[in-house]
Scaffold this motif. Structure first.
Motif, PDB file in Angstrom:
ATOM      1  N   LEU A   1       0.833  -1.200   0.000  1.00 52.06           N
ATOM      2  CA  LEU A   1       0.000   0.000   0.000  1.00 52.06           C
ATOM      3  C   LEU A   1       0.874   1.260   0.000  1.00 52.06           C
ATOM      4  CD1 LEU A   1      -2.757   1.415   0.225  1.00 52.06           C
ATOM      5  CD2 LEU A   1      -2.544   1.187   2.712  1.00 52.06           C
ATOM      6  N   THR A   2       1.934   1.241   0.784  1.00 51.65           N
ATOM      7  CA  THR A   2       2.858   2.377   0.821  1.00 51.65           C
ATOM      8  C   THR A   2       3.439   2.640  -0.563  1.00 51.65           C
ATOM      9  OG1 THR A   2       3.454   1.912   3.116  1.00 51.65           O
ATOM     10  CG2 THR A   2       4.982   3.282   1.862  1.00 51.65           C
ATOM     11  N   ALA A   3       3.881   1.577  -1.233  1.00 52.55           N
ATOM     12  CA  ALA A   3       4.453   1.733  -2.581  1.00 52.55           C
ATOM     13  C   ALA A   3       3.415   2.289  -3.554  1.00 52.55           C
ATOM     14  CB  ALA A   3       4.991   0.396  -3.075  1.00 52.55           C
ATOM     15  N   LEU A   4       2.184   1.828  -3.441  1.00 51.34           N
ATOM     16  CA  LEU A   4       1.127   2.341  -4.317  1.00 51.34           C
ATOM     17  C   LEU A   4       0.851   3.822  -4.046  1.00 51.34           C
ATOM     18  CD1 LEU A   4      -1.332  -0.677  -4.202  1.00 51.34           C
ATOM     19  CD2 LEU A   4      -0.018   0.100  -6.177  1.00 51.34           C
ATOM     20  N   LEU A   5       0.829   4.208  -2.783  1.00 50.46           N
ATOM     21  CA  LEU A   5       0.582   5.610  -2.442  1.00 50.46           C
ATOM     22  C   LEU A   5       1.733   6.507  -2.905  1.00 50.46           C
ATOM     23  CD1 LEU A   5      -0.958   5.162   1.117  1.00 50.46           C
ATOM     24  CD2 LEU A   5      -2.138   5.993  -0.935  1.00 50.46           C
ATOM     25  N   VAL A   6       2.957   6.042  -2.750  1.00 50.23           N
ATOM     26  CA  VAL A   6       4.107   6.833  -3.213  1.00 50.23           C
ATOM     27  C   VAL A   6       4.077   6.949  -4.738  1.00 50.23           C
ATOM     28  CG1 VAL A   6       6.633   6.884  -3.369  1.00 50.23           C
ATOM     29  CG2 VAL A   6       5.537   6.355  -1.195  1.00 50.23           C
ATOM     30  N   SER A   7       3.707   5.863  -5.405  1.00 51.49           N
ATOM     31  CA  SER A   7       3.582   5.910  -6.867  1.00 51.49           C
ATOM     32  C   SER A   7       2.499   6.908  -7.278  1.00 51.49           C
ATOM     33  CB  SER A   7       3.251   4.527  -7.419  1.00 51.49           C
ATOM     34  OG  SER A   7       4.291   3.624  -7.138  1.00 51.49           O
TER      35      SER A   7
ATOM     36  N   ALA B   1      -0.279   9.628   4.226  1.00 50.97           N
ATOM     37  CA  ALA B   1      -0.911   8.306   4.296  1.00 50.97           C
ATOM     38  C   ALA B   1       0.118   7.206   4.022  1.00 50.97           C
ATOM     39  CB  ALA B   1      -2.065   8.217   3.301  1.00 50.97           C
ATOM     40  N   ALA B   2       0.996   7.433   3.057  1.00 49.10           N
ATOM     41  CA  ALA B   2       2.040   6.454   2.751  1.00 49.10           C
ATOM     42  C   ALA B   2       2.970   6.262   3.941  1.00 49.10           C
ATOM     43  CB  ALA B   2       2.841   6.897   1.524  1.00 49.10           C
TER      44      ALA B   2
END
Length: 153
Positions: A93-99, A125-126
């Motif tokens: 989820l963190t990687a998706l939010l940073v992306s 959020a990330a």
């Protein structure tokens, strides 16, 4: 009549805008690299947990003491697997939010809208997801260490 200040200020060219957005997105890209490394470590730990559980669930012995110890270890392994799986999910989820932060930086530059609030919210959020993921990971490590018994057979 235009002032001297107006004459020296030229509008940013598209290439300048792109270069600026790339500069802004470098830090999140490095963050993605670190998250990817953490995901590698976590998936490796999960694989080892699964392998150990398979060994313990293999052919049973008639020794009741061994079966009790195996059952206790399986409970601990199950707990570890749940924690590390949650940690993997949160890191993903963190990687998706940073992306998404990186994508919105570029969209904001090209579509000329102020993305500052959205980028800040996604980044916070990330970071919160990453903090929780690291806390789950740390808890899993503590459980793994508590189950070690050196020198006992």
């Amino acid at each position: 009549m235009p002032s001297a200040l107006d004459q020296t200020m030229t509008p940013e060219s598209p290439i300048t805008t792109i270069a600026h957005v790339i500069q802004l997105s470098v830090a999140p890209v490095f963050l993605l690299t670190g998250i990817g490394a953490m995901l590698g470590v976590m998936t490796s730990r999960l694989a080892r947990i699964v392998d150990r559980a398979r060994v313990l669930e293999g052919p049973k012995t008639n020794d009741s003491t061994s079966q009790e110890k195996a059952a206790e270890e399986l409970v601990r392994l199950s707990r570890r697997a749940r924690l590390i799986s949650a940690s993997i999910g949160l890191c993903t989820l963190t990687a998706l939010l940073v992306s998404a932060v990186i994508a919105i930086l570029f969209l904001g530059a090209f579509l000329t809208f102020d993305a500052a609030v959205l980028v800040a919210m996604l980044f916070v959020a990330a970071m919160l997801a990453f903090i929780v993921a690291l806390l789950f990971f740390l808890r899993e490590v503590f459980i793994a260490i508590s189950g070690l018994r050196f020198g006992y057979r």
